[in-house]
Design a protein around this motif. Structure first.
Motif, mmCIF file in Angstrom:
data_model
loop_
_atom_site.group_PDB
_atom_site.id
_atom_site.type_symbol
_atom_site.label_atom_id
_atom_site.label_comp_id
_atom_site.label_asym_id
_atom_site.label_seq_id
_atom_site.Cartn_x
_atom_site.Cartn_y
_atom_site.Cartn_z
ATOM 1 N N LEU A 289 16.676 92.337 60.278
ATOM 2 C CA LEU A 289 16.951 93.719 59.873
ATOM 3 C C LEU A 289 17.423 94.574 61.043
ATOM 4 O O LEU A 289 18.329 95.399 60.899
ATOM 5 N N THR B 181 21.143 96.207 61.160
ATOM 6 C CA THR B 181 21.282 97.661 61.291
ATOM 7 C C THR B 181 22.118 98.023 62.516
ATOM 8 O O THR B 181 23.017 98.864 62.432
ATOM 9 N N ASN C 75 23.239 85.634 56.785
ATOM 10 C CA ASN C 75 21.930 86.000 57.339
ATOM 11 C C ASN C 75 21.749 85.537 58.765
ATOM 12 O O ASN C 75 22.081 84.427 59.120
#
Length: 65
Positions: free
Chosen positions: A20, A24, A51
């Motif tokens: 994450l 971001t 991913n």
């Protein structure tokens, strides 16, 4: 349901958090950067859908500097 219960969250949680944070940072950088190597929308898809490796690929190959 047994698979979900047997997941060791102590190992998986840091990987999810790193993913994450990388995603971001890559999206913020992509928005702020003037030009990239290729269309920005393609890099956004790479960052979001590949991913863990998508943001790394963007930082290595996507930035012009």
């Amino acid at each position: 349901m047994e698979f979900i219960e047997s997941i060791n969250w102590a190992i998986l949680a840091p990987i999810i958090i790193i993913q994450l944070i990388l995603m971001t940072a890559a999206i913020i950088d992509l928005v702020k950067i003037e030009k990239s190597n290729g269309p920005k929308w393609v890099w956004a898809l790479v960052i979001l859908f590949i991913n863990l490796f998508g943001p790394i690929i963007y930082f290595i190959f996507g930035r012009r500097s």
